[in-house]
Design a protein around this motif. Structure first.
Motif, PDB file in Angstrom:
ATOM      1  N   LEU A   1      -7.064   5.362 -12.390  1.00  7.40           N
ATOM      2  CA  LEU A   1      -6.296   5.589 -11.170  1.00  7.40           C
ATOM      3  C   LEU A   1      -6.664   4.575 -10.080  1.00  7.40           C
ATOM      4  O   LEU A   1      -5.800   4.114  -9.333  1.00  7.40           O
ATOM      5  CB  LEU A   1      -6.511   7.010 -10.658  1.00  7.40           C
ATOM      6  CG  LEU A   1      -5.957   8.135 -11.543  1.00  7.40           C
ATOM      7  CD1 LEU A   1      -6.364   9.488 -10.994  1.00  7.40           C
ATOM      8  CD2 LEU A   1      -4.451   8.016 -11.670  1.00  7.40           C
ATOM      9  N   CYS A   2      -7.930   4.226 -10.013  1.00  2.00           N
ATOM     10  CA  CYS A   2      -8.374   3.255  -9.021  1.00  2.00           C
ATOM     11  C   CYS A   2      -7.783   1.873  -9.315  1.00  2.00           C
ATOM     12  O   CYS A   2      -7.325   1.182  -8.399  1.00  2.00           O
ATOM     13  CB  CYS A   2      -9.899   3.189  -9.002  1.00  2.00           C
ATOM     14  SG  CYS A   2     -10.545   2.120  -7.716  1.00  2.00           S
ATOM     15  N   PHE A   3      -7.773   1.482 -10.588  1.00  2.00           N
ATOM     16  CA  PHE A   3      -7.190   0.189 -10.926  1.00  2.00           C
ATOM     17  C   PHE A   3      -5.685   0.179 -10.675  1.00  2.00           C
ATOM     18  O   PHE A   3      -5.127  -0.846 -10.278  1.00  2.00           O
ATOM     19  CB  PHE A   3      -7.486  -0.188 -12.377  1.00  2.00           C
ATOM     20  CG  PHE A   3      -8.784  -0.909 -12.552  1.00  2.00           C
ATOM     21  CD1 PHE A   3      -9.038  -2.104 -11.901  1.00  2.00           C
ATOM     22  CD2 PHE A   3      -9.769  -0.394 -13.370  1.00  2.00           C
ATOM     23  CE1 PHE A   3     -10.229  -2.767 -12.054  1.00  2.00           C
ATOM     24  CE2 PHE A   3     -10.970  -1.053 -13.542  1.00  2.00           C
ATOM     25  CZ  PHE A   3     -11.201  -2.247 -12.870  1.00  2.00           C
ATOM     26  N   LEU A   4      -5.023   1.316 -10.897  1.00  5.03           N
ATOM     27  CA  LEU A   4      -3.584   1.383 -10.625  1.00  5.03           C
ATOM     28  C   LEU A   4      -3.279   1.175  -9.142  1.00  5.03           C
ATOM     29  O   LEU A   4      -2.232   0.630  -8.785  1.00  5.03           O
ATOM     30  CB  LEU A   4      -3.012   2.722 -11.074  1.00  5.03           C
ATOM     31  CG  LEU A   4      -2.745   2.888 -12.566  1.00  5.03           C
ATOM     32  CD1 LEU A   4      -2.175   4.276 -12.848  1.00  5.03           C
ATOM     33  CD2 LEU A   4      -1.805   1.825 -13.082  1.00  5.03           C
ATOM     34  N   THR A   5      -4.173   1.623  -8.278  1.00  2.62           N
ATOM     35  CA  THR A   5      -3.939   1.427  -6.846  1.00  2.62           C
ATOM     36  C   THR A   5      -4.463   0.080  -6.344  1.00  2.62           C
ATOM     37  O   THR A   5      -3.897  -0.500  -5.424  1.00  2.62           O
ATOM     38  CB  THR A   5      -4.581   2.548  -6.021  1.00  2.62           C
ATOM     39  OG1 THR A   5      -5.970   2.618  -6.333  1.00  2.62           O
ATOM     40  CG2 THR A   5      -3.919   3.875  -6.299  1.00  2.62           C
ATOM     41  N   MET A   6      -5.545  -0.426  -6.950  1.00  3.70           N
ATOM     42  CA  MET A   6      -6.137  -1.668  -6.472  1.00  3.70           C
ATOM     43  C   MET A   6      -5.304  -2.896  -6.807  1.00  3.70           C
ATOM     44  O   MET A   6      -5.270  -3.844  -6.011  1.00  3.70           O
ATOM     45  CB  MET A   6      -7.543  -1.854  -7.042  1.00  3.70           C
ATOM     46  CG  MET A   6      -8.598  -1.113  -6.281  1.00  3.70           C
ATOM     47  SD  MET A   6     -10.247  -1.464  -6.874  1.00  3.70           S
ATOM     48  CE  MET A   6     -10.414  -3.185  -6.497  1.00  3.70           C
ATOM     49  N   VAL A   7      -4.655  -2.920  -7.949  1.00  2.00           N
ATOM     50  CA  VAL A   7      -3.889  -4.105  -8.334  1.00  2.00           C
ATOM     51  C   VAL A   7      -2.768  -4.397  -7.331  1.00  2.00           C
ATOM     52  O   VAL A   7      -2.649  -5.531  -6.857  1.00  2.00           O
ATOM     53  CB  VAL A   7      -3.370  -3.978  -9.788  1.00  2.00           C
ATOM     54  CG1 VAL A   7      -2.356  -5.051 -10.102  1.00  2.00           C
ATOM     55  CG2 VAL A   7      -4.526  -4.044 -10.760  1.00  2.00           C
ATOM     56  N   PRO A   8      -1.938  -3.418  -6.943  1.00  8.38           N
ATOM     57  CA  PRO A   8      -0.922  -3.740  -5.928  1.00  8.38           C
ATOM     58  C   PRO A   8      -1.510  -4.097  -4.559  1.00  8.38           C
ATOM     59  O   PRO A   8      -0.982  -4.959  -3.860  1.00  8.38           O
ATOM     60  CB  PRO A   8      -0.085  -2.461  -5.818  1.00  8.38           C
ATOM     61  CG  PRO A   8      -0.389  -1.671  -7.019  1.00  8.38           C
ATOM     62  CD  PRO A   8      -1.742  -2.075  -7.469  1.00  8.38           C
ATOM     63  N   VAL A   9      -2.609  -3.452  -4.189  1.00  9.38           N
ATOM     64  CA  VAL A   9      -3.224  -3.754  -2.888  1.00  9.38           C
ATOM     65  C   VAL A   9      -3.745  -5.184  -2.871  1.00  9.38           C
ATOM     66  O   VAL A   9      -3.498  -5.942  -1.926  1.00  9.38           O
ATOM     67  CB  VAL A   9      -4.348  -2.740  -2.570  1.00  9.38           C
ATOM     68  CG1 VAL A   9      -5.180  -3.198  -1.388  1.00  9.38           C
ATOM     69  CG2 VAL A   9      -3.766  -1.367  -2.315  1.00  9.38           C
ATOM     70  N   LEU A  10      -4.462  -5.590  -3.917  1.00  8.09           N
ATOM     71  CA  LEU A  10      -4.988  -6.949  -3.970  1.00  8.09           C
ATOM     72  C   LEU A  10      -3.867  -7.977  -4.097  1.00  8.09           C
ATOM     73  O   LEU A  10      -3.956  -9.079  -3.553  1.00  8.09           O
ATOM     74  CB  LEU A  10      -5.989  -7.095  -5.114  1.00  8.09           C
ATOM     75  CG  LEU A  10      -7.282  -6.300  -4.949  1.00  8.09           C
ATOM     76  CD1 LEU A  10      -8.161  -6.461  -6.170  1.00  8.09           C
ATOM     77  CD2 LEU A  10      -8.017  -6.698  -3.698  1.00  8.09           C
ATOM     78  N   TYR A  11      -2.807  -7.623  -4.791  1.00  6.55           N
ATOM     79  CA  TYR A  11      -1.646  -8.509  -4.894  1.00  6.55           C
ATOM     80  C   TYR A  11      -1.032  -8.734  -3.513  1.00  6.55           C
ATOM     81  O   TYR A  11      -0.698  -9.864  -3.147  1.00  6.55           O
ATOM     82  CB  TYR A  11      -0.609  -7.915  -5.855  1.00  6.55           C
ATOM     83  CG  TYR A  11       0.660  -8.729  -5.956  1.00  6.55           C
ATOM     84  CD1 TYR A  11       0.710  -9.865  -6.754  1.00  6.55           C
ATOM     85  CD2 TYR A  11       1.795  -8.360  -5.245  1.00  6.55           C
ATOM     86  CE1 TYR A  11       1.862 -10.613  -6.850  1.00  6.55           C
ATOM     87  CE2 TYR A  11       2.957  -9.114  -5.322  1.00  6.55           C
ATOM     88  CZ  TYR A  11       2.989 -10.236  -6.131  1.00  6.55           C
ATOM     89  OH  TYR A  11       4.122 -10.977  -6.210  1.00  6.55           O
ATOM     90  N   ASN A  12      -0.900  -7.679  -2.735  1.00  4.84           N
ATOM     91  CA  ASN A  12      -0.323  -7.805  -1.395  1.00  4.84           C
ATOM     92  C   ASN A  12      -1.248  -8.539  -0.422  1.00  4.84           C
ATOM     93  O   ASN A  12      -0.783  -9.073   0.576  1.00  4.84           O
ATOM     94  CB  ASN A  12       0.057  -6.436  -0.838  1.00  4.84           C
ATOM     95  CG  ASN A  12       1.298  -5.889  -1.494  1.00  4.84           C
ATOM     96  OD1 ASN A  12       2.197  -6.634  -1.852  1.00  4.84           O
ATOM     97  ND2 ASN A  12       1.347  -4.586  -1.680  1.00  4.84           N
ATOM     98  N   LEU A  13      -2.550  -8.552  -0.703  1.00  3.27           N
ATOM     99  CA  LEU A  13      -3.455  -9.343   0.117  1.00  3.27           C
ATOM    100  C   LEU A  13      -3.274 -10.839  -0.124  1.00  3.27           C
ATOM    101  O   LEU A  13      -3.521 -11.656   0.770  1.00  3.27           O
ATOM    102  CB  LEU A  13      -4.910  -8.967  -0.172  1.00  3.27           C
ATOM    103  CG  LEU A  13      -5.438  -7.699   0.469  1.00  3.27           C
ATOM    104  CD1 LEU A  13      -6.854  -7.432  -0.021  1.00  3.27           C
ATOM    105  CD2 LEU A  13      -5.407  -7.787   1.975  1.00  3.27           C
TER     106      LEU A  13
END
Length: 161
Positions: free
Chosen positions: A127-139
């Motif tokens: 679940l953490c990786f599912l949320t982190m990938v879009p966040v890091l992509y948007n950074l």
């Protein structure tokens, strides 16, 4: 300042993890074996050592980043001499190394969160990786308004690539 804060936080987390690993209390086993994931003695040790390693490498990258950026701050004021080894290209190269090391240090620090959740089981990691990938992509990616062109921006810098 950001690299200094992240380096300090990384080394403080390393100290806390080292104290936790060396302790004899039962804090190392936060959940019983009914939750998904291995909680044997070897796996718990592997999880903590992996987390400690991630934060140590994050500290190392942030420390080197601070070193390179401080070196740029000194060298940028040197007078230009045709015979000098200090050229604007050399200073730019050192500055890029500092920014890349800062980005790598931040990524290692951010990777510590899923590793920390790995202690509690694999579902939280997923679940953490599912949320982190879009966040890091948007950074990393910035969409400009107007023509709709996409521009990539290096993290923690004002330079547009």
């Amino acid at each position: 300042m950001g690299a200094t804060l992240m380096a300090t936080t990384s080394i403080l987390l390393c100290s806390g993890l080292a104290a936790l690993i060396s302790s004899t209390y039962s804090v190392k086993k936060p959940l019983n074996d009914t939750v998904y994931g291995a909680h044997g003695e070897f796996m718990v040790a592997l999880k903590y050592v992996t987390l400690l390693t991630m934060f140590l490498f994050s500290f190392f990258c942030h420390s080197l980043s601070i070193r390179f950026i401080n070196q740029v701050n000194i060298l940028i004021n040197t007078p230009q001499d045709p015979m000098s080894l200090v050229t604007p290209e050399y200073i730019n190269e050192i500055l890029e190394k500092g920014f890349i090391l800062n980005t790598v240090g931040n990524r290692l620090f951010y990777t510590g969160l899923p590793i920390l959740l790995w202690i509690f089981g694999p579902v939280l990691v997923f679940l953490c990786f599912l949320t982190m990938v879009p966040v890091l992509y948007n950074l990393d990616i910035v969409f400009t308004s107007g023509k709709g062109k996409m521009m990539e921006v290096k993290e923690n810098s004002d330079f547009i690539v």
